[in-house]
Design a protein around this motif. Structure first.
Motif, PDB file in Angstrom:
ATOM      1  N   PHE A 176      22.209  65.216 -57.557  1.00 56.36           N
ATOM      2  CA  PHE A 176      20.398  65.312 -57.990  1.00 56.36           C
ATOM      3  C   PHE A 176      19.111  65.743 -56.683  1.00 56.36           C
ATOM      4  CE2 PHE A 176      16.370  62.325 -57.466  1.00 56.36           C
ATOM      5  CZ  PHE A 176      16.177  62.882 -59.018  1.00 56.36           C
ATOM      6  N   VAL A 177      18.147  66.437 -56.576  1.00 53.66           N
ATOM      7  CA  VAL A 177      17.347  66.903 -55.993  1.00 53.66           C
ATOM      8  C   VAL A 177      15.338  66.032 -56.363  1.00 53.66           C
ATOM      9  CG1 VAL A 177      15.419  68.610 -54.946  1.00 53.66           C
ATOM     10  CG2 VAL A 177      17.788  68.680 -55.187  1.00 53.66           C
ATOM     11  N   ASP A 178      15.150  64.922 -55.827  1.00 54.93           N
ATOM     12  CA  ASP A 178      14.107  64.418 -56.083  1.00 54.93           C
ATOM     13  C   ASP A 178      12.836  65.267 -56.940  1.00 54.93           C
ATOM     14  OD1 ASP A 178      11.748  64.467 -53.988  1.00 54.93           O
ATOM     15  OD2 ASP A 178      13.816  64.764 -53.145  1.00 54.93           O
ATOM     16  N   ASP A 179      11.401  64.751 -57.441  1.00 51.88           N
ATOM     17  CA  ASP A 179      10.512  65.253 -57.982  1.00 51.88           C
ATOM     18  C   ASP A 179       9.782  66.043 -57.035  1.00 51.88           C
ATOM     19  OD1 ASP A 179      11.092  65.028 -60.665  1.00 51.88           O
ATOM     20  OD2 ASP A 179       9.601  63.685 -60.879  1.00 51.88           O
ATOM     21  N   ALA A 180       9.618  65.072 -55.550  1.00 55.78           N
ATOM     22  CA  ALA A 180       8.620  65.994 -54.778  1.00 55.78           C
ATOM     23  C   ALA A 180       9.637  67.366 -53.757  1.00 55.78           C
ATOM     24  CB  ALA A 180       8.392  64.516 -53.923  1.00 55.78           C
ATOM     25  N   GLU A 195      11.193  66.766 -67.292  1.00 59.78           N
ATOM     26  CA  GLU A 195      12.681  67.731 -66.103  1.00 59.78           C
ATOM     27  C   GLU A 195      13.182  67.241 -64.943  1.00 59.78           C
ATOM     28  OE1 GLU A 195      10.472  72.199 -67.737  1.00 59.78           O
ATOM     29  OE2 GLU A 195       9.878  71.555 -65.874  1.00 59.78           O
ATOM     30  N   ILE A 196      14.651  67.642 -65.170  1.00 60.41           N
ATOM     31  CA  ILE A 196      15.187  67.104 -63.537  1.00 60.41           C
ATOM     32  C   ILE A 196      15.686  68.398 -62.490  1.00 60.41           C
ATOM     33  CG2 ILE A 196      17.693  66.050 -62.558  1.00 60.41           C
ATOM     34  CD1 ILE A 196      17.220  64.745 -65.565  1.00 60.41           C
ATOM     35  N   CYS A 197      15.358  68.061 -61.389  1.00 63.13           N
ATOM     36  CA  CYS A 197      15.842  69.388 -61.112  1.00 63.13           C
ATOM     37  C   CYS A 197      17.501  68.638 -60.099  1.00 63.13           C
ATOM     38  CB  CYS A 197      15.110  69.728 -59.497  1.00 63.13           C
ATOM     39  SG  CYS A 197      13.276  69.702 -60.147  1.00 63.13           S
ATOM     40  N   THR A 198      18.365  70.027 -59.536  1.00 67.29           N
ATOM     41  CA  THR A 198      19.762  69.413 -59.040  1.00 67.29           C
ATOM     42  C   THR A 198      20.309  70.878 -58.454  1.00 67.29           C
ATOM     43  OG1 THR A 198      21.004  70.537 -60.051  1.00 67.29           O
ATOM     44  CG2 THR A 198      20.449  68.106 -60.987  1.00 67.29           C
TER      45      THR A 198
END
Length: 264
Positions: A176-180, A195-198
């Motif tokens: 996981f990569v946080d939104d900020a 949306e989610i980032c990875t």
């Protein structure tokens, strides 16, 4: 092919498709905003999934992935099917080898694209099948508590930058990569909450790519069962350092997905 256009959605039109799970020495494939078929049987740096390991994952004939929400309903990305003929999609399931004689192929009968989808966020859709595919389904996350940690990804998309598609399903894990942090890479192109980032942020090397659009991002829940947390959507290139992969946040739309599926 342009470098880093505004949105690089991860779909292709033809050919067998694969997941970009490349080694840290390889630069992964750029996701094309338009069809870019590159059929091949070659795998570079990926891990091949075992037959039956992810039986809920399917391939859509326009060059996307998907997951069996129900035995006769596929959850995929809106950008894969938006504008498609409702009866023009062939869904292939039950195999990791797209050329296997055991592959089950079923035609679509209806398509439902997320209400309000305009190319930014809300990147989900449902495809109704003419008959069930008798394989296990993948439940969806209804709670954002599953939105962190390490996720599984799998698909048949491109295997490297500018790369070729795959015959066999490949798999990988991404953090996981946080939104900020993700917004430092994408600014207002990212839609937090939808949306989610990875990705391995600083080194890259593992990601989804063109041909993986619509496929599931998933993890184990407390009971040890797989739950779908994301849908492959877009990114700047694939597996580039400082350029996370972007996935539709399933828990945000769980209620809408359930309602839409009940009406198909």
């Amino acid at each position: 092919m342009k470098t880093k256009p505004r949105r690089l959605q991860r779909a292709v039109t033809l050919g067998v498709i694969a997941l970009a799970t490349v080694s840290l020495q390889s630069v992964a494939a750029q996701a094309a905003p338009h069809p870019d078929p590159n059929p091949s049987n070659r795998i570079v740096g990926g891990t091949r999934a075992e037959q039956g390991e992810f039986p809920f994952i399917v391939r859509l004939s326009m060059g996307c992935g998907g997951a069996l929400y129900a035995k006769d309903i596929v959850l995929t990305a809106a950008h894969c099917v938006d504008g498609s003929d409702a009866t023009g999609i062939t869904v292939t399931g039950a195999v990791v080898d797209l050329e296997s004689p055991d592959a089950i192929k079923v035609k679509s009968t209806k398509i439902l694209v997320a209400p309000g989808y305009d190319g930014k966020g809300k990147d989900w859709a449902l495809v109704k099948l003419e008959k069930p595919i008798d394989q296990p389904t993948l439940k969806i996350a209804k709670d954002p508590k599953y939105n962190e940690g390490e996720f599984d990804i799998a698909g048949w998309g491109a295997d490297k930058e500018g790369g070729q598609q795959q015959r066999y399903l490949l798999k990988a894990k991404v953090p996981f990569v946080d939104d900020a942090t993700c917004q430092k890479a994408y600014g207002d192109r990212l839609t937090p909450g939808e949306e989610i980032c990875t990705g391995k942020l600083h080194v890259g090397g593992v990601d989804t790519c063109q041909g993986d659009s619509g496929g599931p991002m998933f993890r184990r829940d407390e009971a040890g069962e797989y739950v779908q947390v994301g849908i492959v959507s877009w990114g700047d290139g694939c597996a580039r350092p400082e350029s996370p992969g972007i996935y539709t946040e399933v828990s945000t739309f769980a209620g809408d997905i359930e309602k839409a599926a009940s009406e198909l």
